[in-house]
Design a protein around this motif. Structure first.
Motif, PDB file in Angstrom:
ATOM      1  N   SER A 292      28.782  38.856  43.541  1.00  0.00           N
ATOM      2  CA  SER A 292      27.371  39.175  43.779  1.00  0.00           C
ATOM      3  C   SER A 292      26.493  37.936  43.634  1.00  0.00           C
ATOM      4  CB  SER A 292      26.904  40.265  42.812  1.00  0.00           C
ATOM      5  OG  SER A 292      26.929  39.783  41.485  1.00  0.00           O
ATOM      6  N   LEU A 293      27.016  36.888  42.968  1.00  0.00           N
ATOM      7  CA  LEU A 293      26.301  35.612  42.866  1.00  0.00           C
ATOM      8  C   LEU A 293      26.691  34.646  43.979  1.00  0.00           C
ATOM      9  CD1 LEU A 293      26.612  35.057  39.011  1.00  0.00           C
ATOM     10  CD2 LEU A 293      24.639  35.929  40.277  1.00  0.00           C
ATOM     11  N   GLY A 294      27.585  35.083  44.859  1.00  0.00           N
ATOM     12  CA  GLY A 294      28.000  34.249  45.978  1.00  0.00           C
ATOM     13  C   GLY A 294      29.270  33.471  45.721  1.00  0.00           C
ATOM     14  N   ILE A 295      29.911  33.684  44.582  1.00  0.00           N
ATOM     15  CA  ILE A 295      31.154  32.981  44.265  1.00  0.00           C
ATOM     16  C   ILE A 295      32.279  33.994  44.332  1.00  0.00           C
ATOM     17  CG2 ILE A 295      32.392  31.632  42.540  1.00  0.00           C
ATOM     18  CD1 ILE A 295      29.640  30.888  41.387  1.00  0.00           C
ATOM     19  N   ARG A 296      33.099  33.898  45.360  1.00  0.00           N
ATOM     20  CA  ARG A 296      34.179  34.857  45.558  1.00  0.00           C
ATOM     21  C   ARG A 296      35.506  34.182  45.222  1.00  0.00           C
ATOM     22  NH1 ARG A 296      34.343  39.586  47.651  1.00  0.00           N
ATOM     23  NH2 ARG A 296      32.251  39.427  48.477  1.00  0.00           N
TER      24      ARG A 296
ATOM     25  N   SER B 281      40.656  33.840  39.691  1.00  0.00           N
ATOM     26  CA  SER B 281      39.677  34.415  38.760  1.00  0.00           C
ATOM     27  C   SER B 281      40.304  34.630  37.391  1.00  0.00           C
ATOM     28  CB  SER B 281      39.107  35.720  39.301  1.00  0.00           C
ATOM     29  OG  SER B 281      40.085  36.725  39.343  1.00  0.00           O
TER      30      SER B 281
ATOM     31  N   ALA C 240      31.623  40.488  39.110  1.00  0.00           N
ATOM     32  CA  ALA C 240      30.214  40.096  39.116  1.00  0.00           C
ATOM     33  C   ALA C 240      29.970  38.784  39.845  1.00  0.00           C
ATOM     34  CB  ALA C 240      29.685  39.997  37.685  1.00  0.00           C
ATOM     35  N   MET C 241      30.936  37.896  39.841  1.00  0.00           N
ATOM     36  CA  MET C 241      30.743  36.602  40.505  1.00  0.00           C
ATOM     37  C   MET C 241      30.519  36.731  42.017  1.00  0.00           C
ATOM     38  SD  MET C 241      30.657  34.332  38.158  1.00  0.00           S
ATOM     39  CE  MET C 241      31.168  32.719  38.656  1.00  0.00           C
TER      40      MET C 241
END
Length: 122
Positions: free
Chosen positions: A82-86, A92, A79-80
């Motif tokens: 999709s928030l711009g945090i890869r 992770s 999910a991260m």
């Protein structure tokens, strides 16, 4: 029943198994170290005079402790982005384990701090 255990596969890939054990221990140690820092900060926030800090720490502990760790891992890894945090696999996982350990260690540190008399704690 005459069952014989066959350890040929274990001995054949023993070096790979040891590498996996080392990686698991490394991830655990790093995550617990970071989780201790998070837990100590949140424990002080729970005991703070500021209501906003207490509420924030309480929500963090409640949400993280009541969410299964597999769900947290999936949220952070999938999910991260999709928030711009890869994040890659290992970072992770470290973030997830650190947040999870931090939530549990918050309660441990809070209980320890409450067991100290108020005059010594200040």
């Amino acid at each position: 029943m005459n069952y014989q255990l066959n350890f040929a596969a274990v001995w054949r890939d023993f070096d790979t198994l040891l590498a996996g054990l080392g990686l698991g221990l490394e991830l655990a140690l790093v995550s617990i170290a970071i989780g201790c820092v998070i837990g100590l900060m949140m424990a002080f926030a729970l005991l703070s005079k500021h209501r906003a800090l207490r509420v924030l720490a309480s929500v963090y502990v409640t949400v993280i402790r009541n969410t299964p760790i597999l769900v947290l891992i999936l949220l952070i890894y999938f999910a991260m982005p999709s928030l711009g945090i890869r994040l890659d696999k290992i970072p992770s996982f470290i973030v997830t384990l650190s947040l999870y350990a931090g939530a549990y260690l918050t309660e441990v540190f809070r209980a320890g701090l409450l067991s100290i008399p108020k005059g010594q704690r200040e």
